[in-house]
Design a protein around this motif. Structure first.
Motif, PDB file in Angstrom:
ATOM      1  N   GLN A   6       5.007   1.969   7.141  1.00 34.22           N
ATOM      2  CA  GLN A   6       4.498   1.925   5.332  1.00 34.22           C
ATOM      3  C   GLN A   6       4.229   3.522   5.221  1.00 34.22           C
ATOM      4  O   GLN A   6       4.967   3.433   4.231  1.00 34.22           O
ATOM      5  CB  GLN A   6       2.103   1.452   5.970  1.00 34.22           C
ATOM      6  N   ASP A  35       1.074  -6.744   3.117  1.00 28.45           N
ATOM      7  CA  ASP A  35      -0.053  -5.734   3.406  1.00 28.45           C
ATOM      8  C   ASP A  35      -0.455  -5.842   4.819  1.00 28.45           C
ATOM      9  O   ASP A  35      -1.841  -4.776   4.767  1.00 28.45           O
ATOM     10  CB  ASP A  35      -0.833  -5.310   1.819  1.00 28.45           C
ATOM     11  N   CYS A  53      -1.595  -6.394  -4.858  1.00 31.64           N
ATOM     12  CA  CYS A  53      -0.755  -6.797  -3.690  1.00 31.64           C
ATOM     13  C   CYS A  53       0.220  -7.632  -4.653  1.00 31.64           C
ATOM     14  O   CYS A  53       1.554  -7.627  -4.141  1.00 31.64           O
ATOM     15  CB  CYS A  53      -1.412  -7.233  -1.945  1.00 31.64           C
ATOM     16  N   SER A  56       1.135  -1.475  -0.152  1.00 33.32           N
ATOM     17  CA  SER A  56      -0.203  -0.201  -0.026  1.00 33.32           C
ATOM     18  C   SER A  56       0.672   1.266   0.260  1.00 33.32           C
ATOM     19  O   SER A  56       0.892   2.322  -0.701  1.00 33.32           O
ATOM     20  CB  SER A  56      -0.668  -0.225   0.960  1.00 33.32           C
TER      21      SER A  56
END
Length: 546
Positions: A359, A312, A140, A61
């Motif tokens: 992240q 993720d 992903c 992400s």
């Protein structure tokens, strides 16, 4: 921990005491969030270089967000960048339109729509083996390395293909056969605790490995580092250009350092404040228990951030269950339920914010942003969340009958977590038969697999699965493993047919798929607020019913 959930479970439910109730209050919720939400930001800040640069964890992400941001601000490779922007916009639009289209068939409840499409047949569908047409997970799969996607699929096959059906055969012997699907005394207990064992085995192995390598390098005064076996890099004709770009990213990412002493002192200071204040909110949760929670929290935060970087998936609730069971069992019957639930919130807040920060660091690294600015922005955003989240919850709590089985906001996990706390008070002996033995076996197995990855030659180790990636399907289900594997198959075929095209555009395609599906959450939430339900329920069942 509120009285609504207490009444739903029932006053006659063993271990469900009226004394273990604390109803929501706006001011204590805001205060609780302020004393627990910032520790995760400081817990892993010293490891940002290790996680982002040295281990090159993907954080899909974060990578997709960076790709979207860079598409609007690039000044180099204008021709290629322009094509990438068009590609990203194209697949973002496709993903957004597809998510909107799916909504019309999703009906009311959890059994309608393309998210429950039995693409591999009804028998496999019952074991969660189906393709649910999720652009996010396919994206992903395009971003994550092949070994990660293959490990996720292998975990799904081992768990939902063999282990859970095998254990299910012993319903009535190993555990009562008449339990609900989310009862920890049944099959659900195996799913959660075996997944936790794999996660902890992999995460703690790599955490110890980091510490050992750091100590060895300090003793040898060497800057050489070993990478975790996540991605194998290869050199080609374009390697010099990529190395120059990576060098620039490294320089900017390390330019504004976050001193380790600042992160450590910040964590210690906040932990001290939290240890002093939380017992006044939750008297059964003593100060020494809060302190013990903050001692083990960084290790769990590392495990969660590492897993998020691979797949993720931020398994925040899984780590919260660890704190819940440990604290509830230590406190016992006299307040253990309330203490366990409070410790669960504490642990979830810490590991969640740590993974979110890492992240964001990945996004900042790829967008040439200052790490210090990212950290400060995260602090500001967390402070805003500590106020806005309770206000939003309070609005719903006072307006709707939250938690009512017949209302629009059923909050089913409230009952699940309270029953988990009650089970924790009773002790691990209440878990189903052989559950702890299986957990120990999978924990040791995760250690052995990681050791094999480190001691075997690279040509062998690159085919050895990653236990952390395998753990997700054990708890969540096999459907997202199918989605991610579809993504990795598409990428593999693309690489075989046109490797240059795959290198240039795979990231843009994946980012578009992920971002488009994510953007649809906003209009979907608005429709939900106005109680506008999907008009069609697309449901699949057998053609002949017995």
């Amino acid at each position: 921990m509120d009285d609504r959930t207490y009444n739903l479970i029932g006053a006659d439910y063993p271990g469900n005491r009226a004394e273990d109730v604390k109803n929501p209050g706006l001011w204590w919720m805001i205060g609780f969030l302020f004393v627990v939400s910032f520790l995760g930001l400081f817990s892993l800040a010293p490891l940002r270089k290790v996680m982002v640069m040295d281990y090159k964890l993907t954080y899909p992400s974060g990578t997709a967000t960076a790709m979207l941001i860079n598409s609007f601000h690039t000044s180099t490779g204008a021709e290629l960048a322009g094509k990438q922007v068009k590609c990203l916009g194209k697949y973002l639009s496709i993903s957004l339109c597809w998510s909107c289209f799916k909504w019309f068939f999703s009906g009311i409840g959890d059994s309608c729509g393309f998210d429950n499409f039995p693409t591999l047949g009804l028998t496999l569908f019952k074991n969660t083996f189906y393709f649910d047409f999720s652009p996010t997970y396919v994206g992903c799969g395009l971003i994550c390395p092949h070994i990660v996607n293959s490990s996720v699929l292998l975990g799904a096959i081992v768990s939902w293909g063999f282990l859970w059906p095998y254990i299910f055969q012993y319903a009535g012997d190993w555990y009562p056969a008449d339990l609900e699907s989310n009862d920890f005394k049944g099959l659900y207990g195996y799913k959660v605790f075996i997944a936790i064992s794999l996660i902890l085995g992999d995460g703690l192995y790599n955490l110890i490995k980091i510490i050992a390598i750091t100590i060895r390098e300090m003793c040898k005064n060497s800057n050489k580092q070993k990478d975790l076996p996540v991605i194998s890099e290869s050199s080609d004709g374009e390697s010099s250009k990529l190395l120059m770009e990576q060098k620039k990213q490294d320089e900017i990412f390390l330019k504004d350092r976050i001193p380790s002493w600042f992160a450590i002192s910040g964590y210690v200071g906040l932990a001290t404040i939290s240890t002093a204040t939380i017992p006044s909110m939750f008297p059964p949760l003593k100060g020494y228990l809060v302190l013990c929670s903050y001692i083990i929290a960084p290790a769990l935060a590392f495990c969660n951030s590492y897993g998020t970087g691979l797949t993720d998936w931020s398994l925040t609730s899984t780590y919260g269950k660890i704190g819940l069971f440990i604290i509830a069992s230590l406190v016992g019957h006299d307040g253990g339920v309330l203490a366990g639930l409070a410790a669960c919130g504490l642990m979830m807040s810490t590991v969640s914010t740590a993974a979110d920060l890492m992240q964001d660091f990945k996004t900042g690294y790829l967008t040439l942003s200052s790490a210090k600015s990212m950290f400060v922005s995260q602090l500001i955003g967390t402070a805003m969340g500590c106020i806005l989240a309770p206000l939003t919850f309070w609005l719903f709590w006072t307006t709707f009958d939250v938690g009512s089985p017949d209302g629009p906001y059923k909050a089913p996990y409230a009952v699940i977590f309270r029953e988990m706390a009650i089970l924790g008070v009773e002790g691990f002996s209440e878990l189903p038969k052989y559950c702890l033995a299986l957990c120990c076996g999978f924990f040791v197995g995760a250690l052995v697999i990681n050791l094999l990855r480190d001691v075997t030659p690279a040509k062998v180790s690159r085919f050895i699965p990653i236990p952390m990636a395998m753990a997700g399907p054990f708890y969540i289900g096999a459907y997202f493993a199918i989605d991610m594997f579809v993504g990795t198959v598409i990428l593999y075929i693309w690489e075989q047919m046109n490797r240059k095209g795959a290198e240039d555009y795979a990231g843009a395609v994946a980012s578009g798929l992920i971002c488009g599906d994510g953007i649809w959450i906003i209009p979907s939430a608005i429709l939900s607020i106005f109680r506008i339900n999907p008009p069609i329920c697309m449901y699949f069942g057998p053609s002949v019913s017995d």
